[in-house]
Design a protein around this motif. Structure first.
Motif, PDB file in Angstrom:
ATOM      1  N   ALA A  11       0.846  -1.322   0.201  1.00 21.71           N
ATOM      2  CA  ALA A  11      -0.037   0.087   0.026  1.00 21.71           C
ATOM      3  C   ALA A  11       0.921   1.181  -0.081  1.00 21.71           C
ATOM      4  O   ALA A  11       0.630   2.244  -0.587  1.00 21.71           O
ATOM      5  CB  ALA A  11      -0.897  -0.066   1.303  1.00 21.71           C
ATOM      6  N   ASP A  12       1.927   1.415   0.639  1.00 25.61           N
ATOM      7  CA  ASP A  12       2.917   2.346   0.710  1.00 25.61           C
ATOM      8  C   ASP A  12       3.354   2.521  -0.669  1.00 25.61           C
ATOM      9  O   ASP A  12       3.615   3.746  -1.073  1.00 25.61           O
ATOM     10  CB  ASP A  12       3.990   2.013   1.800  1.00 25.61           C
ATOM     11  CG  ASP A  12       3.707   1.983   3.024  1.00 25.61           C
ATOM     12  OD1 ASP A  12       2.796   2.916   3.457  1.00 25.61           O
ATOM     13  OD2 ASP A  12       4.282   1.321   3.927  1.00 25.61           O
ATOM     14  N   ASP A  34       0.942   6.347  -7.164  1.00 29.10           N
ATOM     15  CA  ASP A  34       0.112   7.380  -7.812  1.00 29.10           C
ATOM     16  C   ASP A  34       0.301   8.863  -7.723  1.00 29.10           C
ATOM     17  O   ASP A  34       0.091   9.329  -8.584  1.00 29.10           O
ATOM     18  CB  ASP A  34      -1.202   7.223  -6.725  1.00 29.10           C
ATOM     19  CG  ASP A  34      -2.106   5.875  -6.500  1.00 29.10           C
ATOM     20  OD1 ASP A  34      -1.805   5.284  -7.954  1.00 29.10           O
ATOM     21  OD2 ASP A  34      -2.697   5.663  -5.701  1.00 29.10           O
ATOM     22  N   ILE A  35       1.230   9.257  -6.684  1.00 27.20           N
ATOM     23  CA  ILE A  35       1.716  10.442  -6.549  1.00 27.20           C
ATOM     24  C   ILE A  35       2.688  10.813  -8.079  1.00 27.20           C
ATOM     25  O   ILE A  35       2.459  11.788  -8.731  1.00 27.20           O
ATOM     26  CB  ILE A  35       2.465  10.836  -5.361  1.00 27.20           C
ATOM     27  CG1 ILE A  35       1.670  10.726  -4.356  1.00 27.20           C
ATOM     28  CG2 ILE A  35       3.288  12.491  -5.454  1.00 27.20           C
ATOM     29  CD1 ILE A  35       2.390  10.880  -3.154  1.00 27.20           C
ATOM     30  N   VAL A  75       2.174  -8.098  -3.888  1.00 30.24           N
ATOM     31  CA  VAL A  75       1.844  -7.574  -5.413  1.00 30.24           C
ATOM     32  C   VAL A  75       3.017  -8.113  -6.159  1.00 30.24           C
ATOM     33  O   VAL A  75       4.152  -8.459  -5.707  1.00 30.24           O
ATOM     34  CB  VAL A  75       2.172  -6.015  -5.415  1.00 30.24           C
ATOM     35  CG1 VAL A  75       2.026  -5.746  -6.895  1.00 30.24           C
ATOM     36  CG2 VAL A  75       0.831  -5.640  -4.775  1.00 30.24           C
ATOM     37  N   ASP A  76       2.704  -8.685  -7.643  1.00 27.24           N
ATOM     38  CA  ASP A  76       3.785  -9.333  -8.481  1.00 27.24           C
ATOM     39  C   ASP A  76       4.065  -8.108  -9.592  1.00 27.24           C
ATOM     40  O   ASP A  76       3.123  -7.463  -9.970  1.00 27.24           O
ATOM     41  CB  ASP A  76       3.219 -10.312  -9.224  1.00 27.24           C
ATOM     42  CG  ASP A  76       3.990 -11.169 -10.259  1.00 27.24           C
ATOM     43  OD1 ASP A  76       5.063 -11.082  -9.968  1.00 27.24           O
ATOM     44  OD2 ASP A  76       3.426 -11.697 -10.945  1.00 27.24           O
ATOM     45  N   ASN A  77       5.302  -7.759  -9.521  1.00 29.49           N
ATOM     46  CA  ASN A  77       5.640  -6.728 -10.611  1.00 29.49           C
ATOM     47  C   ASN A  77       6.440  -7.178 -11.589  1.00 29.49           C
ATOM     48  O   ASN A  77       7.553  -8.093 -11.598  1.00 29.49           O
ATOM     49  CB  ASN A  77       6.921  -5.734  -9.369  1.00 29.49           C
ATOM     50  CG  ASN A  77       6.178  -5.138  -8.366  1.00 29.49           C
ATOM     51  OD1 ASN A  77       5.132  -4.777  -8.626  1.00 29.49           O
ATOM     52  ND2 ASN A  77       6.698  -5.005  -7.172  1.00 29.49           N
ATOM     53  N   ARG A 128      -2.736  -8.968  -7.215  1.00 33.36           N
ATOM     54  CA  ARG A 128      -2.384  -7.864  -7.755  1.00 33.36           C
ATOM     55  C   ARG A 128      -1.155  -7.852  -8.464  1.00 33.36           C
ATOM     56  O   ARG A 128      -0.255  -8.638  -8.149  1.00 33.36           O
ATOM     57  CB  ARG A 128      -2.575  -6.697  -6.737  1.00 33.36           C
ATOM     58  CG  ARG A 128      -3.687  -6.606  -6.109  1.00 33.36           C
ATOM     59  CD  ARG A 128      -3.394  -4.993  -5.204  1.00 33.36           C
ATOM     60  NE  ARG A 128      -2.523  -5.501  -4.100  1.00 33.36           N
ATOM     61  CZ  ARG A 128      -1.736  -4.635  -3.293  1.00 33.36           C
ATOM     62  NH1 ARG A 128      -2.209  -3.262  -3.457  1.00 33.36           N
ATOM     63  NH2 ARG A 128      -1.235  -4.552  -2.409  1.00 33.36           N
ATOM     64  N   THR A 129      -1.075  -7.415  -9.515  1.00 37.38           N
ATOM     65  CA  THR A 129       0.276  -7.044 -10.397  1.00 37.38           C
ATOM     66  C   THR A 129       0.512  -5.722 -10.891  1.00 37.38           C
ATOM     67  O   THR A 129      -0.607  -5.216 -11.557  1.00 37.38           O
ATOM     68  CB  THR A 129      -0.154  -8.352 -11.673  1.00 37.38           C
ATOM     69  OG1 THR A 129      -0.380  -9.487 -11.155  1.00 37.38           O
ATOM     70  CG2 THR A 129       1.084  -8.327 -12.451  1.00 37.38           C
TER      71      THR A 129
END
Length: 231
Positions: A36-37, A43-44, A105-107, A126-127
Motif C-alpha cells: 500500500a505504501d 499514484d503521486i 503484489v507481483d511486479n 494484484r500485479t
C-alpha cells in the motif's frame, strides 16, 4: 530559599533533558514498506507525469526506485519535491467494492527490454505491469486463479503492455491514454462465479491493451474455483 537560588545560578541554566523514546519504538523511516505504501507513492508519480511535473524518463527512474525500496524512509524522498496525490478517486478507476484485492503484489517491469508471464502459473491478487521503451506480455489463458478478483495496474510509457484472458471469465476496467492508447475489451463470463480480471492504469505515448484470446477457455473452471477458493 536564597541559598537554593544562589546554587542554581552558580551551576548555570538548567538544560532540558532529551526525550526518551518508548521501549521498542523504531525510527519511522526504518519501518518496512508495504504494498500500500508503494502504491501511494506510485499514484503521486502518476499524477506528476500527467501534470507535466515529471518527464517520462524521470518518471521511469522514480517508479523503478519505488519497486526497489525496502523501507518507508526510502520511499518518501522519491516524491519529496512533488505535491501530494489527490484524494478523490480517478473517474476511470474500477470500484472493487467489498472484494478489494489483498495480498502480495507481483511486479513485471520492462525498461528497454521485455517481460513475459504465460503458461501454467498461479495468478496473484494484484500485479503491477510497467513498460518503458519495453514490452510486457501477460497471458492468463492457462493461468491458475487463486482468487476470484485479480487486479492488474498497467503503465506504459513509450512501451506496450498486453493482457490476454480466457473467453469464459470476466474482464473489466479502464484507464487513460495520454497521446497513447488504453483499451480494455469488456467481457462478462456466463458463470457468475467465474474469475474477474480488472485492468487499471494509463499510457503515455504507448499502448495498453487487454482483451480475450479467441478460442481460449478455462476448461476446468469449476474444478479450479472449488480447489482454490474452497467452494
Amino acid at each position: 530559599m536564597d541559598l537554593e537560588k544562589r546554587a542554581s545560578a552558580d551551576s548555570g541554566p538548567v538544560q532540558p533533558r532529551p526525550p526518551v523514546a518508548p521501549a521498542g519504538t523504531a525510527d519511522a523511516g526504518a519501518i518496512r514498506a508495504s504494498d500500500a505504501d508503494r502504491d501511494r507513492i506510485a499514484d503521486i508519480l502518476r499524477e506528476a507525469l500527467a501534470e507535466g511535473r515529471l518527464d517520462p524518463e524521470e518518471h521511469a527512474e522514480r517508479i523503478d526506485a519505488v519497486y526497489r525500496a525496502k523501507t518507508v524512509g526510502e520511499l518518501e524522498p522519491i516524491v519529496r519535491d512533488l505535491p501530494s496525490a489527490r484524494t478523490r478517486p480517478e473517474p476511470t478507476a474500477y470500484d472493487y467494492g467489498p472484494d478489494a484485492p489483498a495480498g502480495p503484489v507481483d511486479n513485471l517491469v520492462a525498461v528497454f527490454s521485455s517481460s513475459t508471464r504465460k503458461g501454467r502459473w498461479r495468478v496473484g491478487a494484484r500485479t503491477n505491469a510497467f513498460a518503458f521503451f519495453g514490452n510486457v506480455e501477460i497471458d492468463l489463458t492457462e493461468a491458475m486463479f487463486g482468487q476470484r478478483l485479480t487486479v492488474i495496474n498497467a503503465t506504459s510509457i513509450f512501451g506496450n503492455v498486453e493482457v490476454r484472458v480466457p473467453e469464459n471469465i470476466s474482464l473489466r476496467g479502464g484507464g487513460t491514454g495520454i497521446l497513447g492508447n488504453f483499451e480494455v475489451v469488456a467481457l462478462e463470463g456466463a458463470d457468475p462465479q467465474a474469475p474477474v480480471v480488472v485492468i487499471n492504469g494509463y499510457s503515455v505515448f504507448g499502448n495498453v491493451e487487454a482483451k480475450p484470446k479467441r478460442g481460449k477457455r478455462v476448461a476446468d473452471l469449476h474444478d479450479r474455483l472449488r480447489g482454490h477458493l474452497g467452494h
